[in-house]
Enzyme design. Structure first.
Site, mmCIF file in Angstrom:
data_model
loop_
_atom_site.group_PDB
_atom_site.id
_atom_site.type_symbol
_atom_site.label_atom_id
_atom_site.label_comp_id
_atom_site.label_asym_id
_atom_site.label_seq_id
_atom_site.Cartn_x
_atom_site.Cartn_y
_atom_site.Cartn_z
ATOM 1 N N HIS A 39 30.281 63.927 75.450
ATOM 2 C CA HIS A 39 29.768 64.087 74.090
ATOM 3 C C HIS A 39 29.162 62.786 73.593
ATOM 4 O O HIS A 39 29.468 61.717 74.117
ATOM 5 C CB HIS A 39 30.898 64.527 73.144
ATOM 6 C CG HIS A 39 31.394 65.900 73.439
ATOM 7 N ND1 HIS A 39 32.395 66.148 74.352
ATOM 8 C CD2 HIS A 39 31.008 67.110 72.961
ATOM 9 C CE1 HIS A 39 32.602 67.458 74.421
ATOM 10 N NE2 HIS A 39 31.778 68.057 73.582
ATOM 11 N N PHE B 292 27.833 57.392 73.831
ATOM 12 C CA PHE B 292 27.821 58.469 74.811
ATOM 13 C C PHE B 292 29.134 58.371 75.567
ATOM 14 O O PHE B 292 29.335 57.462 76.367
ATOM 15 C CB PHE B 292 26.619 58.343 75.752
ATOM 16 C CG PHE B 292 25.310 58.675 75.092
ATOM 17 C CD1 PHE B 292 24.773 59.948 75.192
ATOM 18 C CD2 PHE B 292 24.631 57.724 74.352
ATOM 19 C CE1 PHE B 292 23.572 60.262 74.569
ATOM 20 C CE2 PHE B 292 23.434 58.025 73.728
ATOM 21 C CZ PHE B 292 22.904 59.300 73.834
ATOM 22 N N CYS B 293 30.046 59.273 75.279
ATOM 23 C CA CYS B 293 31.396 59.289 75.842
ATOM 24 C C CYS B 293 31.380 60.285 77.004
ATOM 25 O O CYS B 293 31.308 61.498 76.793
ATOM 26 C CB CYS B 293 32.363 59.711 74.743
ATOM 27 S SG CYS B 293 34.079 59.601 75.196
ATOM 28 N N ILE B 294 31.426 59.768 78.236
ATOM 29 C CA ILE B 294 31.155 60.575 79.423
ATOM 30 C C ILE B 294 32.376 60.626 80.345
ATOM 31 O O ILE B 294 33.056 59.626 80.546
ATOM 32 C CB ILE B 294 29.943 59.988 80.183
ATOM 33 C CG1 ILE B 294 28.737 59.818 79.244
ATOM 34 C CG2 ILE B 294 29.588 60.846 81.386
ATOM 35 C CD1 ILE B 294 28.200 61.085 78.622
#
Length: 165
Positions: free
Chosen positions: A114, A128-130
């Site tokens: 997200h 950007f948390c991946i």
């Protein structure tokens, strides 16, 4: 929007999990195909600091450069921007009782994580948390040999983004 504090494991052993190939593939399927989220502070890239790029685990599509990675304190790999904005798509996600923006790979249409508006302000304000399992890391010294040479100027700090082909 609400953020919930995560706690870091107390021991290195708690951070490392066995590298069972089948377990990784099951986790990858759950995350990438079903929109799951891996556990914070537990997977391969949350505290990774080598120079190179992160590519989509299944398609090899270039996603993020190490130059945009930072420690957000969230326990997941966090980036200020994608390597190429055309490599990802963004979608509204109202699951988990909150409004979020889902990040998917364009080529594979796989769930990656997200994006939030709580990133470093001096870098655009996005985080950007991946999920680690949704990516594979290509070391800078291997990028040319693996077909990612065109991204070297970004990794070397000579450019900030790559236009789509």
């Amino acid at each position: 929007m609400y953020a919930y504090a995560q706690t870091r494991p107390n021991t290195p052993a708690a951070q490392a999990e066995p590298r069972d190939r089948n377990a990784l593939e099951r986790l990858r399927d759950w995350v990438m195909e079903r929109g799951g989220t891996e556990r914070a502070f537990a997977k391969e890239y949350w505290d990774h600091h080598e120079t190179g790029i992160y590519v989509e685990a299944r398609t090899g599509e270039a996603l993020f450069a190490s130059t945009s990675k930072y420690d957000s304190g969230s326990g997941w790999p966090s980036f200020t921007r994608p390597l190429n904005p055309d490599a990802i798509t963004l979608h509204e996600d109202d699951t988990m009782g909150m409004r979020r923006i889902e990040v998917r790979s364009r080529e594979g249409n796989h769930h990656l994580g997200h994006v939030f508006d709580d990133g470093p302000r001096d870098s655009g304000g996005q985080r950007f948390c991946i999920n680690s399992c949704a990516m594979r890391f290509i070391l800078r010294d291997r990028m040319e040999a693996e077909g990612y040479g065109r991204h070297l100027p970004i990794v070397d700090g000579e450019a900030t983004s790559v236009a789509s082909r």
